[in-house]
Design a protein around this motif. Structure first.
Motif, mmCIF file in Angstrom:
data_model
loop_
_atom_site.group_PDB
_atom_site.id
_atom_site.type_symbol
_atom_site.label_atom_id
_atom_site.label_comp_id
_atom_site.label_asym_id
_atom_site.label_seq_id
_atom_site.Cartn_x
_atom_site.Cartn_y
_atom_site.Cartn_z
ATOM 1 N N LEU A 184 -1.993 2.478 5.858
ATOM 2 C CA LEU A 184 -2.436 3.193 4.658
ATOM 3 C C LEU A 184 -3.732 2.597 4.104
ATOM 4 C CD1 LEU A 184 1.023 3.657 2.947
ATOM 5 C CD2 LEU A 184 -0.521 5.503 3.588
ATOM 6 N N SER A 185 -3.835 1.280 4.158
ATOM 7 C CA SER A 185 -5.014 0.618 3.571
ATOM 8 C C SER A 185 -6.247 0.896 4.416
ATOM 9 C CB SER A 185 -4.814 -0.902 3.528
ATOM 10 O OG SER A 185 -3.702 -1.219 2.755
ATOM 11 N N ALA A 229 0.866 -1.187 0.000
ATOM 12 C CA ALA A 229 0.000 0.000 0.000
ATOM 13 C C ALA A 229 0.896 1.228 0.000
ATOM 14 C CB ALA A 229 -0.881 0.000 1.243
ATOM 15 N N PRO A 255 4.953 -7.743 12.613
ATOM 16 C CA PRO A 255 3.690 -8.148 11.989
ATOM 17 C C PRO A 255 3.229 -9.545 12.400
ATOM 18 C CG PRO A 255 5.490 -8.407 10.436
ATOM 19 C CD PRO A 255 6.092 -7.867 11.689
ATOM 20 N N GLY A 256 1.927 -9.796 12.224
ATOM 21 C CA GLY A 256 1.366 -11.129 12.477
ATOM 22 C C GLY A 256 1.646 -12.051 11.295
ATOM 23 N N LEU A 257 1.599 -11.500 10.086
ATOM 24 C CA LEU A 257 1.885 -12.221 8.841
ATOM 25 C C LEU A 257 1.042 -13.479 8.661
ATOM 26 C CD1 LEU A 257 5.742 -11.805 8.499
ATOM 27 C CD2 LEU A 257 3.930 -10.505 7.383
ATOM 28 N N ARG A 295 -6.252 -13.383 7.989
ATOM 29 C CA ARG A 295 -7.352 -13.300 8.961
ATOM 30 C C ARG A 295 -8.712 -13.253 8.255
ATOM 31 N NH1 ARG A 295 -3.013 -10.246 10.919
ATOM 32 N NH2 ARG A 295 -3.820 -8.134 10.630
ATOM 33 N N ARG A 337 -3.517 -12.869 0.647
ATOM 34 C CA ARG A 337 -2.684 -13.764 1.471
ATOM 35 C C ARG A 337 -3.215 -15.196 1.403
ATOM 36 N NH1 ARG A 337 -1.057 -10.439 7.050
ATOM 37 N NH2 ARG A 337 0.406 -9.012 6.068
ATOM 38 N N ARG A 370 4.712 -10.992 17.442
ATOM 39 C CA ARG A 370 3.329 -11.281 17.023
ATOM 40 C C ARG A 370 3.244 -12.520 16.146
ATOM 41 N NH1 ARG A 370 0.574 -7.110 14.032
ATOM 42 N NH2 ARG A 370 -1.065 -8.636 13.746
ATOM 43 N N THR A 387 2.915 2.399 9.276
ATOM 44 C CA THR A 387 1.884 3.388 8.953
ATOM 45 C C THR A 387 0.732 2.660 8.263
ATOM 46 O OG1 THR A 387 3.612 5.021 8.611
ATOM 47 C CG2 THR A 387 1.438 5.551 7.702
ATOM 48 N N THR A 404 11.123 -4.565 7.700
ATOM 49 C CA THR A 404 9.679 -4.574 7.980
ATOM 50 C C THR A 404 9.362 -5.425 9.209
ATOM 51 O OG1 THR A 404 9.187 -4.228 5.656
ATOM 52 C CG2 THR A 404 7.431 -5.175 6.981
ATOM 53 N N GLU A 464 5.524 -8.431 0.098
ATOM 54 C CA GLU A 464 4.807 -7.273 0.661
ATOM 55 C C GLU A 464 5.694 -6.064 0.906
ATOM 56 O OE1 GLU A 464 2.199 -7.839 3.942
ATOM 57 O OE2 GLU A 464 1.124 -9.499 3.011
ATOM 58 N N ASP A 523 7.541 -3.409 12.111
ATOM 59 C CA ASP A 523 6.087 -3.616 12.235
ATOM 60 C C ASP A 523 5.697 -4.679 13.256
ATOM 61 O OD1 ASP A 523 6.183 -1.885 10.149
ATOM 62 O OD2 ASP A 523 5.088 -3.135 8.731
HETATM 63 N N1 LIG Z 1 -1.501 -3.758 2.517
HETATM 64 C C1 LIG Z 1 -0.923 -3.054 3.503
HETATM 65 N N2 LIG Z 1 -1.438 -1.873 3.880
HETATM 66 C C2 LIG Z 1 -0.879 -1.163 4.851
HETATM 67 O O1 LIG Z 1 -1.416 0.009 5.183
HETATM 68 C C3 LIG Z 1 0.264 -1.629 5.506
HETATM 69 N N3 LIG Z 1 0.839 -0.910 6.496
HETATM 70 C C4 LIG Z 1 0.776 -2.888 5.102
HETATM 71 N N4 LIG Z 1 1.839 -3.412 5.707
HETATM 72 C C5 LIG Z 1 2.240 -4.755 5.505
HETATM 73 O O2 LIG Z 1 1.418 -5.625 6.246
HETATM 74 C C6 LIG Z 1 2.167 -6.176 7.320
HETATM 75 C C7 LIG Z 1 1.358 -6.204 8.579
HETATM 76 O O3 LIG Z 1 0.769 -7.443 8.622
HETATM 77 P P1 LIG Z 1 -0.162 -7.912 9.832
HETATM 78 O O4 LIG Z 1 -1.410 -7.112 9.719
HETATM 79 O O5 LIG Z 1 0.565 -7.624 11.099
HETATM 80 O O6 LIG Z 1 -0.357 -9.366 9.595
HETATM 81 C C8 LIG Z 1 3.391 -5.325 7.441
HETATM 82 O O7 LIG Z 1 4.460 -6.005 8.006
HETATM 83 C C9 LIG Z 1 3.634 -4.978 6.001
HETATM 84 O O8 LIG Z 1 4.210 -6.045 5.305
HETATM 85 N N5 LIG Z 1 0.174 -3.568 4.099
#
Ligand SMILES: Nc1nc(O)c(N)c(N[C@@H]2O[C@H](COP(=O)(O)O)[C@@H](O)[C@H]2O)n1
Ligand SMILES: NC(=O)C1=CN([C@@H]2O[C@H](COP(=O)(O)OP(=O)(O)OC[C@H]3O[C@@H](n4cnc5c(N)ncnc54)[C@H](O)[C@@H]3O)[C@@H](O)[C@H]2O)C=CC1
Length: 588
Positions: free
Chosen positions: A351-352, A334, A382-384, A387, A364, A421, A349, A376, A491, A380
């Motif tokens: 964005l989506s 995003a 992230p959970g990766l 869901r 995914r 996470r 941040t 990243t 990503e 972040d």
């Molecule tokens: N598609 C998208 N939109 C955003 O606004 C984002 N910040 C990201 N970030 C990506 O998604 C990951 C987070 O994943 P989880 O929600 O924690 O599973 C982050 O690590 C980026 O790869 N993507």
């Protein structure tokens, strides 16, 4: 081209049921099956320490596990590997244990966390005909008939139970046979499942006559058939409860609302509701008894109507790793209107908007792996996982639809802890253990490596660098393909995306799916802006240009989809060297 699993391309240290099942464990366990010479009398009780199942009652017939008939068929055929969480395995297996007979005591690997069991089709064993002089227990009639046809089907499977940072079963076919020589109905005809026998027994133990129990069990024929009970008969109910009835000589009764009808056996009184509704213990309306657990908070929905536009950019149905040995690669992220991923380096941040976030999770679910850089992973946490409603952990079975997180971390920088996470997600049964791609010369500290394995992850060691001392995408993608990954969603973050968009890498990209959010983040963030490109005269050229482009509004965002000419893993040739001025003879 990478050799599948060749150690020179990718050394790996495995974890988790899937990978361990397929690689390391086989070497540690005795794979030779003992001769199939044991006799069976009661499904689900042979083989010594069978799995412990809770007592089954009529409610297991009334509230059967979801998609029971379909799952029985899948567990009968074992066409593909099946992964189930422990409670799912314990729920479904007793409905198919009339087919599968355990072959020998479970084998455990060195760690004690992986337990492997082998099963064979009931019809694998030779025909058993009791000798006429075989002594029978007191009061038991002599067996007149041959017990089963045998030696006719060689289908076998193994179950691998993993007990570590998460628990689960992997069920795989073993041996050369690809299918049974008979259908499931054939086995249902000759043997009842342990669930049905247990239901019958527990109902008689409440003081009901076997004939009455039989009538009640037949009230909902569709459910009985789904549970494998098409051929259940009164004798089965008598046999199931025989031992109990021998000890308890009390008089048994018919179910409330039922009566004995000469010539027809036990029947329901006209107008009386079926016993399964009268019996408070088996009330269908009690949600606590329902198999369908509520969806976890944060479950996302992506409407069917919004899915079609993405279809051409996803890997085709029944994907194969394409001829060049690369997975399907979708680059997806995003961005703001000023092509920024984040407000500042090292900062997450959002964005989506909610609609495009749901789309990302749909994407995914359609990929075998998600790849991010360690920048990243660190920024972040992230959970990766995916869901989306309907995938494993979010209303679906096992880990179905859950992608494998992959982190490119050549220098072993990622400070992964059990609180990360991604590992919390694994522990909750809502995602898979991460794979970490590392470079030679670096090694993960042993404790962290052990933890990674405990949660079903592993590291892949790569040795191929490009001229900027980055790991070559060709090697990364081939290593993933060698691990069975057929589709990869890349990503980010900024360095990963910019690197992939370089001319020497861009042709590994099959599709791009980029969400553009209606915002300018301003200078100072992490931007997407690949290095400039020039033609042979030195004139600037677009770095990358997509084709088959589609723009699709989702909420307040717009999603751009595109493909690359020559994408899908065709390595672009380096641009031709600028022509040299013709050598002129001196003096001309
Ligand atoms: N598609 C998208 N939109 C955003 O606004 C984002 N910040 C990201 N970030 C990506 O998604 C990951 C987070 O994943 P989880 O929600 O924690 O599973 C982050 O690590 C980026 O790869 N993507
Ligand atoms: N808006 C969005 O969709 C997304 C935003 N982000 C954001 O991006 C930011 C992180 O981006 P970056 O700092 O650029 O980090 P990054 O995630 O691109 O990781 C860069 C690091 O990964 C490793 N790496 C990646 N490719 C490599 C290769 N080919 N060879 C060797 N090493 C390689 C290197 O260690 C490198 O330092 C975060 O703030 C994150 O929130 C990340 C993903 C998506």
């Amino acid at each position: 081209m990478a050799d599948r699993g060749s150690p020179s391309q990718a050394e790996s240290s495995n974890g988790g049921p899937t990978s361990q099942a397929e690689s390391s464990i086989g070497g540690q366990l005795n794979m030779n099956l003992p001769p199939p010479d044991r006799l069976d009398h009661d499904a689900g009780t042979e083989g010594g320490d069978q799995i412990t199942i809770p007592t089954r009652t009529l409610r297991d017939l009334i509230n059967p596990p979801r998609d029971l008939a379909l799952m029985r068929q899948r567990l009968f055929e074992i066409k593909d590997k099946i992964e189930l969480q422990v409670d799912e395995f314990e729920r479904y297996w007793p409905y198919i244990d009339n087919v599968w007979v355990r072959q020998h005591k479970a084998g455990t690997d060195k760690s004690g966390r992986v337990i492997t069991d082998y099963y064979a089709c009931r019809l694998q064993r030779p025909t058993y005909t009791p000798k006429p002089d075989t002594p029978r227990r007191e009061g038991q009639p002599t067996r007149k008939k041959q017990i089963r046809e045998g030696g006719t089907c060689q289908m076998r499977l193994k179950t691998i139970r993993y007990e570590g940072g998460y628990s689960g079963y992997t069920i795989l076919k073993v041996g050369d046979e690809t299918q049974h020589t008979h259908d499931l109905d054939h086995i249902d005809k000759i043997k009842r499942t342990s669930v049905l026998m247990e239901i019958a027994r527990s109902e008689v133990m409440k003081g009901y006559m076997p004939a009455s129990v039989f009538t009640v069990m037949n009230e909902d024929m569709e459910k009985l058939v789904a549970a494998g009970g098409r051929y259940l008969n009164r004798n089965d109910v008598r046999n199931a409860s025989q031992h109990w009835r021998q000890i308890h000589k009390e008089e048994l009764r018919v179910h409330e609302g039922y009566k004995y009808d000469h010539g027809n056996g036990i029947v329901r009184h006209d107008g009386a509701p079926p016993a399964i509704q009268l019996n408070g213990d088996t009330s269908i309306v009690d949600p606590a008894l329902s198999d369908v657990s509520p969806l976890p908070p944060g479950t996302l929905r992506f409407p069917e109507s919004d899915r079609a536009f993405l279809q051409p950019y996803l890997q085709p149905e029944n994907p194969v790793i394409n001829k060049s040995g690369f997975p399907h690669v979708t680059l997806t992220y995003a961005t703001s209107m000023d092509s920024s991923l984040t407000l500042a380096p090292g900062m997450q941040t959002i964005l989506s908007g909610p609609e495009s976030k749901a789309m990302t999770h749909y994407l995914r679910s359609k990929h075998d792996a998600i790849v991010i850089g360690v920048g990243t992973a660190t920024a972040d946490d992230p959970g990766l996982n995916c869901r989306l409603e309907g995938v494993g952990g979010f209303g679906g079975l096992g880990w179905e639809g859950q992608p494998r997180p992959v982190v490119i971390d050549p220098g072993a920088r990622w400070l992964l802890t059990p609180n990360s996470r991604v590992l919390q997600t694994v522990q909750a049964g809502k995602g898979r253990g991460p794979w970490v791609i590392m470079a030679p010369g670096f090694s993960m500290d042993p404790m962290r490596l052990e933890m990674l394995k405990f949660y079903g992850g592993k590291y892949l060691g790569l040795t191929e660098y490009d001229k900027k001392w980055r790991l070559r995408w060709e090697a990364i993608l081939k290593a993933l393909a060698a691990e069975g990954i057929k589709s990869v969603m890349i990503e980010g973050g900024g360095m990963v995306i910019n690197d992939l968009l370089q001319p020497e890498n861009a042709n590994f990209i099959s599709s791009v799916i980029v969400t553009v959010a209606p915002t300018y983040l301003g200078k100072g963030g992490v931007g997407v802006c690949p290095a400039p490109r020039h033609d042979h005269t030195g004139r600037p050229q677009p770095a990358v240009r997509f084709q088959d482009v589609k723009w699709y509004p989702l909420g307040e965002d717009v999603v751009m989809c595109g493909k690359l000419r020559g994408g899908q893993g065709v390595v672009s040739r380096p641009p031709p060297a600028p022509p040299m001025a013709p050598m002129m003879p001196m003096g001309q």
